[in-house]
Write a protein that holds these residues in place. Structure first.
Motif, PDB file in Angstrom:
ATOM      1  N   SER A  12       0.854  -1.193   0.000  1.00 37.74           N
ATOM      2  CA  SER A  12       0.000   0.000   0.000  1.00 37.74           C
ATOM      3  C   SER A  12       0.883   1.234   0.000  1.00 37.74           C
ATOM      4  O   SER A  12       1.797   1.336   0.817  1.00 37.74           O
ATOM      5  CB  SER A  12      -0.903   0.009   1.231  1.00 37.74           C
ATOM      6  OG  SER A  12      -1.820  -1.056   1.187  1.00 37.74           O
ATOM      7  N   SER A  85      -3.085   1.049  -9.266  1.00 40.11           N
ATOM      8  CA  SER A  85      -3.577  -0.027  -8.416  1.00 40.11           C
ATOM      9  C   SER A  85      -3.890  -1.260  -9.262  1.00 40.11           C
ATOM     10  O   SER A  85      -4.698  -1.193 -10.197  1.00 40.11           O
ATOM     11  CB  SER A  85      -4.839   0.407  -7.666  1.00 40.11           C
ATOM     12  OG  SER A  85      -4.557   1.438  -6.747  1.00 40.11           O
ATOM     13  N   SER A 113      -1.883  -1.273  -3.828  1.00 39.41           N
ATOM     14  CA  SER A 113      -3.039  -0.425  -3.538  1.00 39.41           C
ATOM     15  C   SER A 113      -2.546   0.992  -3.322  1.00 39.41           C
ATOM     16  O   SER A 113      -1.641   1.218  -2.516  1.00 39.41           O
ATOM     17  CB  SER A 113      -3.772  -0.915  -2.290  1.00 39.41           C
ATOM     18  OG  SER A 113      -4.287  -2.213  -2.489  1.00 39.41           O
ATOM     19  N   ILE A 115      -3.319   4.692  -2.041  1.00 40.05           N
ATOM     20  CA  ILE A 115      -4.200   5.413  -1.131  1.00 40.05           C
ATOM     21  C   ILE A 115      -4.301   6.867  -1.581  1.00 40.05           C
ATOM     22  O   ILE A 115      -3.288   7.556  -1.659  1.00 40.05           O
ATOM     23  CB  ILE A 115      -3.644   5.350   0.301  1.00 40.05           C
ATOM     24  CG1 ILE A 115      -3.433   3.884   0.710  1.00 40.05           C
ATOM     25  CG2 ILE A 115      -4.584   6.067   1.272  1.00 40.05           C
ATOM     26  CD1 ILE A 115      -2.582   3.720   1.942  1.00 40.05           C
TER      27      ILE A 115
END
Lengths: 116, 113
Positions: A12, A85, A113, A115
């Protein structure tokens, strides 16, 4: 058997940061490596490749590094965006298989991922 | 078309049923590959064609799996007497030459119930 694998299953990162995805390979005969991006419901999409006579190759916002000494490959994504992503796979082309084929050996993938 | 086209996109088969998955490669692409991708895994090689010749079928998991490319363009992957472990996404890819970059299709998701 020999295979291509990945260190981290998930990653992430904050939007705008740089991402680094790692890959270890075990086949010493490998001489061509490819990074693929796979979005949900789609097939793998070519990102960048590198041959074993190189240790670095740059594309648009992406850089692949190859360390043959430790059999390690990495993908660096600059200024990561939400559209990055996806699941990222490294794949290996063992040249000289002698089978008349050109099989890619994929790792399991790293899910990136972003953010917002 | 502009890309590799696969059909159907989704297929649900009852165990024991035969299925046929179609791949339309990019026009002019000599090489065609089939891969199997289980959930959460990377694609695994099944078979490779150069024009109409099947040069490598070492990845086919059993004799229930059969692939053909009779005219060197469209290819069909057939699975006989499907089993639950056959559930996966089946990806087709094509390229201009064997060691040239592949273009993958979006795959056929097969679910065996």
């Amino acid at each position: 058997g020999e295979s291509v694998g990945l260190h981290l299953p998930t990653l992430s990162v904050q939007e705008g940061d740089n991402s680094i995805i790692n890959c270890a390979y075990s086949n010493s005969a490998s001489d061509y490596f490819i990074w693929y991006k796979q979005e949900s419901g789609k097939g793998p999409q070519f990102i960048i490749d590198i041959r074993s006579n190189m240790d670095k190759r740059q594309g648009q916002r992406v850089t692949v590094l190859l360390n043959k000494t430790v059999k390690h490959l990495s993908l660096q994504i600059a200024a990561t965006q939400p559209g990055d992503s996806a699941v990222y796979f490294c794949a290996d082309y063992p040249r000289g298989s002698g089978a008349g084929s050109y099989q890619l050996t994929f790792g399991k993938g790293t899910k990136l991922s972003v953010i917002p | 078309g502009a890309g590799v086209s696969q059909s159907p996109r989704y297929k649900v088969a009852k165990r024991g049923q035969d299925v046929a998955l179609r791949c339309d490669p990019i026009s002019g692409h000599v090489s065609l590959f089939w891969y199997q991708q289980a959930l959460g895994q990377g694609p695994e090689f099944l078979t490779y064609f150069q024009n109409e010749a099947q040069l490598d079928k070492s990845g086919l998991p059993s004799d229930r799996f059969f692939a053909e490319r009779p005219e060197g363009s469209v290819s069909t992957l057939k699975i006989q007497r499907t089993q639950q472990e056959d559930s996966a996404v089946y990806l087709c890819a094509s390229s201009l030459a064997p060691d040239y970059g592949y273009t993958f299709g979006s795959g056929t998701r097969l679910t065996v119930v």
